[in-house]
Design an enzyme around this catalytic site. Structure first.
Site, PDB file in Angstrom:
ATOM      1  N   SER A 121       0.455   3.924   4.386  1.00 19.57           N
ATOM      2  CA  SER A 121      -0.549   3.349   3.485  1.00 19.57           C
ATOM      3  C   SER A 121      -0.834   1.900   3.826  1.00 19.57           C
ATOM      4  CB  SER A 121      -0.046   3.369   2.050  1.00 19.57           C
ATOM      5  OG  SER A 121       0.410   4.628   1.698  1.00 19.57           O
ATOM      6  N   HIS A 142      -4.730   8.967   6.654  1.00 21.65           N
ATOM      7  CA  HIS A 142      -4.208   8.568   5.354  1.00 21.65           C
ATOM      8  C   HIS A 142      -4.773   9.449   4.245  1.00 21.65           C
ATOM      9  CE1 HIS A 142      -3.874   5.592   1.862  1.00 21.65           C
ATOM     10  NE2 HIS A 142      -2.664   6.024   2.119  1.00 21.65           N
ATOM     11  N   GLU A 154      -8.646   8.579   4.936  1.00 25.94           N
ATOM     12  CA  GLU A 154      -8.996   7.410   5.739  1.00 25.94           C
ATOM     13  C   GLU A 154      -8.450   7.650   7.146  1.00 25.94           C
ATOM     14  OE1 GLU A 154      -9.090   3.763   2.505  1.00 25.94           O
ATOM     15  OE2 GLU A 154      -7.153   4.443   3.225  1.00 25.94           O
ATOM     16  N   ASN A 192      -6.374   1.268  -0.711  1.00 35.73           N
ATOM     17  CA  ASN A 192      -5.183   0.564  -1.187  1.00 35.73           C
ATOM     18  C   ASN A 192      -5.375  -0.945  -1.235  1.00 35.73           C
ATOM     19  OD1 ASN A 192      -3.861   2.895  -1.682  1.00 35.73           O
ATOM     20  ND2 ASN A 192      -2.559   2.840   0.126  1.00 35.73           N
TER      21      ASN A 192
END
Ligand SMILES: NC(=O)c1ccc[n+]([C@@H]2O[C@H](COP(=O)([O-])OP(=O)(O)OC[C@H]3O[C@@H](n4cnc5c(N)ncnc54)[C@H](O)[C@@H]3O)[C@@H](O)[C@H]2O)c1
Length: 596
Positions: A121, A142, A154, A192
């Site tokens: 992440s 991701h 992602e 994130n």
């Protein structure tokens, strides 16, 4: 020709890994699922069968499909089992040295053409890739939590990831029914990077007892329509994982203080309170791994008990003002059975407000939500006045006049002269300090903020803002009134932005900064938050609806009060406002609305 993926490997079957196995197996791809020990492997298997059994019970998956799905998974301890897979996704804990060791080992074990992917992440995919002899075949994939549900992936390319590998992984994501955004290797990627500052801020509100866990979570769910509150989300992510992500983002992302993990997170991790996976985090769960929250010693008592807690009886309510908020609030109180005295600055304004309330109630009748009798009764409860003197015997006053401190202070000074003792005096301000208004009276203990959201008849949330002078009875009264209105009242301290705006606007501002840095496009950032985090709107859609000028003003207030360097308004936001691009209302903001 895109590469064929017939068998993939997943390493680490925790919160993310088990879900990733499900995503592949559901889409007809064979999976070698690898863990570090037989016990961990069994936990992964239990997670997968639990999730697929739930899907069968909900009618989302046929039994035969579940059995076929499970038969595609080969459960193994140790990386050696991955010698023939076409792609591996690693989902072990967020530690660079661990991931580098695993990638070096994968490089040795896997066939030369295999793609090696990490689900990290926040760590640098580039740093992970250099542990192998094939960094051009290393990529970030991701997934979002829960992987079988969230649509976004992602795809993170490093400066050396080959274009073929990126294209093959994008095609794979499409086959999995996911929407991918391809981006460069930067701490936190899109989602994130925008999410974790917000989560950390929410934890700091909880740590400083600014508001309770239930109130912080309810505020964001009901005020912004988010699928879950920030503390419940921390529990879902896992506090150990969240800690590592924040810590890495702090170190990689320019040492932004907002990413320095709030001390409470580390304490909880040390105490084994990891969230859902350990059965306890901010909330307590039925058992480890269960999504079902059970009451614990911090669960609040019901509103009934709050009434017993010294709430005053309220029957007659004065509402001062003639704008959108005042009009909505009059309707809310009248519909809930309160006697209402509306005070405006003149008969003409009163007539207009009355007309708007009537129109809104009529809409309720047309939509079948309100009977004609109830509409007439609600209207019959409202008295229209143009003089504050009529508020002499009300039990509660809600002020919703223009957002100017001098005007509000003068009004509260007058209310202090006019109203009987024991009245609760409430302001709906969204940005001024409630204590300033309270100190304009001789009875600051009776003054409180009641921050309704627009449109008041629809939005279920009210922020109850208590100052350092507000009495417990006044707060209890406000809570009881919100409950009687059918609203959720959340109690918070008297700080700029209260709960919702303080958590929402810095996130929106960060999205603008990300766009300004050309890391991604407005469309991809909007997608990332909607499909990765389940937000009802992306940040740029929301900014255009709220208005860029309004957003800038709120962000400025937050910055001025909290002096947090990370809250400084994004220059691009200031420029757009200066240029008159204010959002939908001016036809153009981040997007052009004149063509739609
Ligand atoms: N939790 C989230 O919401 C989330 C979302 C997206 C991405 N991620 C990322 O996914 C990765 C995994 O996070 P998580 O939350 O699933 O962690 P987790 O702690 O829930 O699971 C990690 C699993 O890896 C296993 N493991 C440890 N060492 C191993 C080894 N040497 N070989 C094989 N298995 C090993 C552990 O036994 C455990 O089951 C992290 O990089 C994290 O940042 C997490």
């Amino acid at each position: 020709m895109a590469r064929e993926f017939t068998r993939v490997g997943v390493v680490g079957l925790g919160t993310m890994g088990a879900g990733i196995v499900e995503v592949f197996a559901r889409n007809g791809i064979d999976v070698t699922a690898v863990e570090i020990s037989a016990a961990a492997l069994e936990r992964g298997r239990v997670t997968l069968t639990g999730s697929t059994d739930r899907a069968v019970a909900k009618g989302k998956l046929a039994e035969a499909d579940r059995d076929a799905l499970l038969s595609r998974v080969d459960w193994q301890v140790g990386l050696d089992a991955l010698h023939s897979v076409d792609l591996v996704i690693e989902a072990v804990p967020e530690h660079l040295d661990l991931k580098q060791r695993i990638f070096a080992e994968l490089d040795r074990v896997c066939k030369p053409e295999a793609i090696l992917a990490t689900n990290t992440s926040s760590l640098s995919v580039t740093e992970i890739s250099v542990a192998t002899t094939r960094p051009n075949q290393v990529i970030g994939i991701h997934f979002f939590n829960p992987a079988p549900v969230m649509k976004l992936v992602e795809v993170v390319r490093t400066v050396v990831t080959s274009a073929d590998v990126v294209a093959d992984v994008e095609a794979l994501c499409e086959r999995l029914g996911k929407v991918d955004v391809t981006i460069n290797d930067r701490a936190g990627f899109i989602a994130n990077a925008l999410l974790f500052g917000y989560l950390n801020h929410a934890v700091s509100m909880f740590e400083s007892r600014y508001a309770t866990r239930e109130d912080i979570d309810a505020a964001m769910k009901l005020g912004c329509g988010l699928p879950m509150g920030p503390l419940a989300l921390m529990d879902l992510i896992g506090l150990d994982t969240a800690y590592e992500i924040l810590d890495t983002m702090y170190r990689r992302g320019g040492r932004d203080r907002r990413h320095a993990p709030v001390p409470l997170i580390k304490q909880m991790v040390t105490a084994g309170l990891l969230g859902r996976k350990s059965g306890r985090g901010f909330y307590t769960y039925e058992r480890p791994g269960s999504p079902v929250v059970v009451p614990d010693e911090h669960t609040p008592v019901s509103t009934g008990a709050a009434l017993a807690d010294g709430a005053r009886a309220i029957a007659k309510v004065g509402v001062v003002g003639s704008g959108t908020m005042a009009t909505g609030i009059i309707e809310v109180f009248a519909k809930a059975g309160y006697e209402v005295i509306s005070v405006t600055r003149g008969a003409e304004k009163s007539a207009k407000v009355c007309e708007t309330v009537k129109t809104s109630l009529n809409k309720g009748v047309v939509r079948g939500k309100l009977s004609e009798t109830d509409r007439d009764a609600a209207l019959g409860r409202v008295t229209w006045s143009a003089t504050l003197d009529h508020l002499a015997d009300v039990d509660l006053v809600v002020e919703a006049v223009v957002e100017e401190l001098s005007v509000k202070k003068a009004l509260f000074a007058s209310l202090d002269e006019i109203c009987k003792p024991g009245v609760v005096l409430a302001t709906t301000t969204s940005s001024l300090p409630v204590i300033d208004v309270a100190m304009a009276t001789q009875r600051p203990a009776d003054v409180i903020g009641l921050h309704f959201f627009n449109p008041a008849p629809i939005m279920p949330l009210v922020e109850i803002v208590r100052t350092i002078r507000t009495s417990a009875e006044t707060t209890a009264t406000a809570r009881a009134v919100c409950a009687a209105l059918g609203k959720t009242g959340v109690v918070c301290g008297d700080r700029s932005g209260f709960i919702v705006n303080a958590l929402l606007f810095p996130y929106l501002n960060d999205a603008v900064k990300m766009l300004e840095a050309s890391y991604s496009t407005a469309d991809d950032i909007d997608y990332a938050m909607k499909l990765g985090c389940g937000y009802p709107m992306g940040p740029f859609e929301l900014l255009d609806v709220v208005g860029l000028d309004v957003s800038l003003a709120i962000q400025r207030e937050l910055y001025l009060e909290l002096r947090e360097p990370g809250f400084a308004p994004a220059p691009l936001l200031e420029h757009l406002v200066t240029a008159g691009y204010l959002g939908r209302k001016s036809g153009r903001g981040f997007r052009d609305h004149t063509q739609r």
